[in-house]
Design a protein around this motif. Structure first.
Motif, PDB file in Angstrom:
ATOM      1  N   GLU A 166       0.734  -1.118  -0.082  1.00 39.57           N
ATOM      2  CA  GLU A 166       0.080   0.270  -0.474  1.00 39.57           C
ATOM      3  C   GLU A 166       0.678   1.162  -0.016  1.00 39.57           C
ATOM      4  O   GLU A 166       0.905   2.571  -0.624  1.00 39.57           O
ATOM      5  CB  GLU A 166      -1.242  -0.130   1.068  1.00 39.57           C
ATOM      6  CG  GLU A 166      -1.877   1.453   1.199  1.00 39.57           C
ATOM      7  CD  GLU A 166      -2.814   1.429   3.124  1.00 39.57           C
ATOM      8  OE1 GLU A 166      -2.219   1.266   3.550  1.00 39.57           O
ATOM      9  OE2 GLU A 166      -3.930   1.678   2.405  1.00 39.57           O
ATOM     10  N   VAL A 167       1.610   1.633   1.221  1.00 40.77           N
ATOM     11  CA  VAL A 167       3.121   2.112   0.696  1.00 40.77           C
ATOM     12  C   VAL A 167       3.255   2.458  -0.312  1.00 40.77           C
ATOM     13  O   VAL A 167       3.951   3.418  -0.620  1.00 40.77           O
ATOM     14  CB  VAL A 167       3.627   2.620   2.371  1.00 40.77           C
ATOM     15  CG1 VAL A 167       4.541   3.431   1.813  1.00 40.77           C
ATOM     16  CG2 VAL A 167       3.248   1.731   3.745  1.00 40.77           C
ATOM     17  N   LEU A 168       4.034   1.602  -0.795  1.00 35.44           N
ATOM     18  CA  LEU A 168       4.682   1.336  -2.645  1.00 35.44           C
ATOM     19  C   LEU A 168       3.836   2.250  -3.212  1.00 35.44           C
ATOM     20  O   LEU A 168       4.211   2.879  -3.553  1.00 35.44           O
ATOM     21  CB  LEU A 168       4.775   0.217  -2.882  1.00 35.44           C
ATOM     22  CG  LEU A 168       6.064  -0.626  -2.079  1.00 35.44           C
ATOM     23  CD1 LEU A 168       6.369  -2.382  -2.758  1.00 35.44           C
ATOM     24  CD2 LEU A 168       7.249   0.205  -2.123  1.00 35.44           C
ATOM     25  N   VAL A 169       2.628   1.583  -3.662  1.00 36.82           N
ATOM     26  CA  VAL A 169       1.565   2.809  -4.958  1.00 36.82           C
ATOM     27  C   VAL A 169       1.617   3.725  -4.072  1.00 36.82           C
ATOM     28  O   VAL A 169       1.208   4.739  -5.185  1.00 36.82           O
ATOM     29  CB  VAL A 169      -0.207   1.716  -3.817  1.00 36.82           C
ATOM     30  CG1 VAL A 169      -0.338   2.253  -5.450  1.00 36.82           C
ATOM     31  CG2 VAL A 169       0.500   0.430  -5.437  1.00 36.82           C
ATOM     32  N   HIS A 170       1.012   4.108  -2.627  1.00 35.80           N
ATOM     33  CA  HIS A 170       1.197   5.662  -2.200  1.00 35.80           C
ATOM     34  C   HIS A 170       2.653   6.210  -2.575  1.00 35.80           C
ATOM     35  O   HIS A 170       2.752   7.735  -3.638  1.00 35.80           O
ATOM     36  CB  HIS A 170       1.023   6.162  -0.836  1.00 35.80           C
ATOM     37  CG  HIS A 170       1.488   6.997  -0.253  1.00 35.80           C
ATOM     38  ND1 HIS A 170       0.196   7.626  -0.588  1.00 35.80           N
ATOM     39  CD2 HIS A 170       2.352   7.600   0.327  1.00 35.80           C
ATOM     40  CE1 HIS A 170       0.372   9.141   0.281  1.00 35.80           C
ATOM     41  NE2 HIS A 170       2.150   8.930   0.913  1.00 35.80           N
ATOM     42  N   LEU A 171       3.260   6.049  -2.732  1.00 34.70           N
ATOM     43  CA  LEU A 171       4.986   6.157  -2.924  1.00 34.70           C
ATOM     44  C   LEU A 171       5.338   6.330  -4.348  1.00 34.70           C
ATOM     45  O   LEU A 171       5.537   7.647  -4.696  1.00 34.70           O
ATOM     46  CB  LEU A 171       6.433   5.996  -2.168  1.00 34.70           C
ATOM     47  CG  LEU A 171       6.737   6.480  -0.644  1.00 34.70           C
ATOM     48  CD1 LEU A 171       7.017   5.128   0.047  1.00 34.70           C
ATOM     49  CD2 LEU A 171       6.199   7.672  -0.322  1.00 34.70           C
ATOM     50  N   ARG A 172       4.504   5.455  -4.963  1.00 27.77           N
ATOM     51  CA  ARG A 172       4.538   6.025  -6.630  1.00 27.77           C
ATOM     52  C   ARG A 172       4.242   7.489  -7.148  1.00 27.77           C
ATOM     53  O   ARG A 172       4.804   7.753  -7.847  1.00 27.77           O
ATOM     54  CB  ARG A 172       4.464   4.790  -7.228  1.00 27.77           C
ATOM     55  CG  ARG A 172       5.216   3.179  -7.414  1.00 27.77           C
ATOM     56  CD  ARG A 172       4.580   2.374  -7.461  1.00 27.77           C
ATOM     57  NE  ARG A 172       5.619   0.548  -7.746  1.00 27.77           N
ATOM     58  CZ  ARG A 172       5.638   0.319  -7.983  1.00 27.77           C
ATOM     59  NH1 ARG A 172       4.453  -0.559  -8.622  1.00 27.77           N
ATOM     60  NH2 ARG A 172       6.674  -1.069  -7.757  1.00 27.77           N
ATOM     61  N   SER A 173       2.601   7.615  -6.653  1.00 25.72           N
ATOM     62  CA  SER A 173       2.397   8.313  -7.141  1.00 25.72           C
ATOM     63  C   SER A 173       3.217  10.067  -6.613  1.00 25.72           C
ATOM     64  O   SER A 173       2.880  10.788  -7.097  1.00 25.72           O
ATOM     65  CB  SER A 173       0.374   8.491  -6.664  1.00 25.72           C
ATOM     66  OG  SER A 173       0.420   8.536  -5.026  1.00 25.72           O
ATOM     67  N   LYS A 174       3.221   9.427  -5.393  1.00 31.68           N
ATOM     68  CA  LYS A 174       3.921  10.920  -4.694  1.00 31.68           C
ATOM     69  C   LYS A 174       4.973  10.796  -5.925  1.00 31.68           C
ATOM     70  O   LYS A 174       5.296  12.360  -6.647  1.00 31.68           O
ATOM     71  CB  LYS A 174       4.273   9.876  -3.518  1.00 31.68           C
ATOM     72  CG  LYS A 174       3.386  11.328  -2.375  1.00 31.68           C
ATOM     73  CD  LYS A 174       3.408  10.748  -0.945  1.00 31.68           C
ATOM     74  CE  LYS A 174       4.472  12.046  -0.942  1.00 31.68           C
ATOM     75  NZ  LYS A 174       4.096  12.638   0.758  1.00 31.68           N
ATOM     76  N   VAL A 175       5.509  10.221  -6.158  1.00 27.66           N
ATOM     77  CA  VAL A 175       7.139  10.028  -7.471  1.00 27.66           C
ATOM     78  C   VAL A 175       6.407  10.698  -8.425  1.00 27.66           C
ATOM     79  O   VAL A 175       7.238  11.833  -9.163  1.00 27.66           O
ATOM     80  CB  VAL A 175       7.547   8.858  -7.302  1.00 27.66           C
ATOM     81  CG1 VAL A 175       9.175   9.270  -8.417  1.00 27.66           C
ATOM     82  CG2 VAL A 175       8.435   8.476  -5.963  1.00 27.66           C
TER      83      VAL A 175
END
Ligand code: SF4
Length: 511
Positions: free
Chosen positions: A393-402
Motif C-alpha cells: 500500500e505504501v509503495l503504491v502511494h509513494l509511486r504516485s508521489k514520485v
C-alpha cells in the motif's frame, strides 16, 4: 575503512549489475532460504500469531500517535536516571554531538554495537574525519568493515559473503586494524568466530567510549533496550566508561507492558529463534557498575517527515526484524546494495523515500525516487511483517508521489515513465470529447482486427491463443507476457448495432 552509499546509482542500474554477480545470487538465495524456513517453523508454533501481530501494530501506533508526549516522558525519565539527553534534528547534529563527547574524553577510538541509526547518519565517517576510529564489534559488521564493504541486510549485513570470502578478508585486513588473524585460519565458522573474538576482545578492554543504538526505549522508566545475538553488545554497553546511544525517535514504547508483545514478535521474525539470546536493558547511570557517563541522542533525521505522511507513517512501526527482506523475490535476486541505503529491501523501498522525501532531483533524489518501483507488489512482505506494515500500500502511494513530483519535469524520470505520461495524455485527450472517443474506439477496433490476426500464436501444449498479441522479446513488459488485443468492436458500437442485445449481435465481437 568501509564504503559509503553516497552517489549510488538508481535501483534499476544497480540491480542490473547485481544480477550479473552469480556468486552474490548464490549466497543470497542460500542465506534467505535458510532464515525464511527457520522463521516459518517458529512462527507456526505460536497459537494466535495473528492476534500478536495486531497487538504489536497497535502498540506502535499508539506510541506514534502521541509521540511528542512519550518523548518528553522518556527524556524526563532518562535525566532522572542520570543520563544526558541530546536532541538531533539531522545526521550532522547527531554526529557533532558524538564527536564532541568523544573528544571531551580524549578518545581516539570507540567500540560500537551494531546500530542501523549510526550507519544511517554516517557516524563512522564523521568520527574518522575527527581522527577517531570507530570499531564495529558485531561479527557481520566487522566483516563489512574489514572488507571495505557496505552492509546488504538489516540483520546479517555480510549476507552477500560466504565463509571462504570471510577467511580471505580476515587474513588480509585484520592485522591493519589490530590483532591479526592466525596464519593457519580456516573457513570453519567456529575458527572464524574465534579469530574475531580474539581481535575484538582487545578493543573492548581498551576503549573508553562505547556507541550503541537501541531497539526500544521505554518511556515510563527511561530504559533503553538492545537486542543482539553475540554478546558483543553486552560488552560495548558495560565495559567503557562512557556510553553514547543514538536512538531514532520512533523507538519509543510507552510502557514495559507494551514492550512485551514486541519482544515476542522480534526474535521469531528476525533470527527464527524462540527468544533472543542477549537482551540488555539499562536505565541511566548505576554508580560503580557499567558506564558512569551515559548520553542519549534522540534522532529525527526525517522521521517526523515520515510521520506527517498519513499512509506512510505506518513504516515507523518497523522493528527492523528483516523478515520482509528474506521473503522478497526482488531482494533475493539483487541483494541489499542495489537499494543504495543502509535500509534495503521492501522496508528500505518505503522508509528511504518517506524520510528523505520524493521528487528532490539530483543524484540522491533520483536514487530515492527509484526505490518505490523496486517491487513486484506481490505482498509477501506484508504477510510476514510482525507489525503488519502494509508495504505494498505504501509503495503504491509513494509511486504516485514520485510521479506527481516530476509532472513539471522537461526530461522524464525514465523511458517507461515518459511513455506512460504520453499514453495518459493521449487518453485524457480522447476521453475529453465524445466524438474523439468514438474516433479512438473505431481506430482501436481496426487495430484489434489486424493485431489479432497477426498475433495468433502457439502456446505450450499446442493450444492456440486467439486475441492475444505475443510481446516482442526486446520489450521489458511484453517480453514475458501477451498483451490482450483491443476488441474488434467497441461496447458503444455493439449497443448501437444490437439495441443493447435485443436484436441480432452475431456479427460483432465485443469481448
Ligand atoms: S517492515 Fe516489518 S518485516 Fe520488514 S523489517 Fe520492518 S518489522 Fe520487519
Amino acid at each position: 575503512m568501509s564504503g559509503t552509499f553516497v552517489g549510488m546509482p538508481t535501483f534499476p542500474i544497480a540491480a542490473r549489475a547485481a544480477l550479473g554477480d552469480t556468486q552474490l545470487r548464490h549466497n543470497l538465495a542460500h542465506a534467505t532460504a535458510t532464515i525464511r524456513d527457520k522463521r516459518a517453523k517458529v512462527v507456526a508454533e505460536v497459537d494466535g500469531w495473528e492476534e500478536l501481530r495486531l497487538t504489536g501494530a497497535a502498540v506502535k501506533d499508539r506510541a506514534l500517535h502521541d509521540l511528542d508526549r512519550h518523548l518528553v516522558d522518556l527524556e524526563a525519565a532518562l535525566v532522572a536516571g542520570g543520563a544526558t539527553v541530546h536532541w538531533a534534528r539531522d545526521a550532522a547534529e547527531a554526529n557533532a554531538i558524538v564527536v564532541r563527547v568523544a573528544r571531551a574524553h580524549d578518545a581516539d577510538e570507540v567500540v560500537k554495537v551494531k546500530s542501523m541509526a549510526t550507519a544511517e547518519i554516517g557516524l563512522n565517517e564523521a568520527l574518522a574525519a575527527a581522527g577517531i576510529s570507530a570499531w564495529e564489534t558485531d561479527l557481520a559488521e566487522l566483516i563489512v568493515q574489514l572488507g571495505d564493504d557496505l552492509p546488504s541486510h538489516i540483520l546479517v549485513p555480510a549476507i552477500h559473503r560466504n565463509r571462504a570470502e570471510v577467511r580471505e578478508i580476515f587474513l588480509r585486513a585484520m592485522g591493519s586494524a589490530g590483532r591479526p588473524a592466525p596464519a593457519d585460519l580456516t573457513d570453519e565458522p567456529a575458527v572464524l568466530a574465534a579469530a574475531a573474538r580474539a581481535h575484538l576482545r582487545e578493543k573492548f578492554l581498551r576503549a573508553k567510549v562505547g556507541v550503541s543504538g537501541a531497539n526500544f526505549a521505554v518511556a515510563e522508566t527511561g530504559t533503553l533496550v538492545v537486542v543482539e545475538s553475540e554478546g558483543n553488545g553486552r560488552m560495548c554497553l558495560t565495559l567503557p566508561e562512557v556510553l553514547i546511544s543514538i536512538v531514532g525517535i520512533e523507538k519509543v514504547v510507552p510502557t514495559w507492558a507494551e514492550l512485551d508483545p514486541l519482544m515476542r514478535l522480534l526474535p521469531r521474525s528476525s533470527t527464527g529463534e524462540r527468544m533472543n539470546p542477549y537482551t540488555s536493558t539499562w536505565t541511566g547511570v548505576t554508580p560503580g557498575d557499567g558506564p558512569q557517563e551515559v548520553h542519549v541522542v534522540l534522532l529525527d533525521n526525517g522521521r517526523t517527515h515520515a510521520l506527517a505522511d498519513d499512509v506512510g507513517r505506518q513504516a515507523l512501526r518497523c522493528i527492523r526484524c528483516s523478515a520482509c527482506l528474506n521473503v522478497c523475490p526482488i531482494y533475493e535476486r539483487v541483494g541489499g546494495h542495489a537499494y543504495g541505503s543502509v535500509y534495503p529491501g521492501p522496508i528500505g523501498a518505503i522508509l528511504n523515500p518517506l524520510m528523505k522525501g520524493t521528487g528532490q532531483g539530483g543524484v540522491e533524489g533520483a536514487q530515492t525516487d527509484s526505490l518505490p518501483f523496486a517491487s513486484s507488489l506481490c505482498g509477501a512482505c506484508f504477510e510476514v511483517c510482525p507489525v503488519r506494515i502494509d508495504i505494498p500500500e505504501v509503495l503504491v502511494h509513494l509511486r504516485s508521489k514520485v510521479v506527481d513530483g516530476h509532472r513539471s519535469d522537461t526530461v522524464p524520470l525514465s523511458l517507461s515513465h515518459g511513455l506512460e505520461a504520453v499514453a495518459m495524455k493521449g487518453a485524457a485527450w480522447a476521453f475529453g470529447d465524445a466524438r474523439r472517443l468514438a474516433w479512438a474506439e473505431k481506430a482501436s477496433g481496426l487495430a484489434g482486427r489486424v493485431l489479432t490476426r497477426v498475433g495468433r500464436t502457439s502456446l505450450p501444449g499446442g493450444r492456440r491463443a486467439a486475441g492475444r498479441i505475443p510481446g516482442p522479446g526486446a520489450a521489458a513488459w511484453t517480453g514475458a507476457r501477451d498483451l490482450p488485443a483491443p476488441p474488434r468492436e467497441s461496447f458503444r458500437a455493439w449497443w448501437r448495432r444490437t439495441g443493447g442485445g435485443t436484436h441480432d449481435d452475431t456479427h460483432g465481437d465485443a469481448s
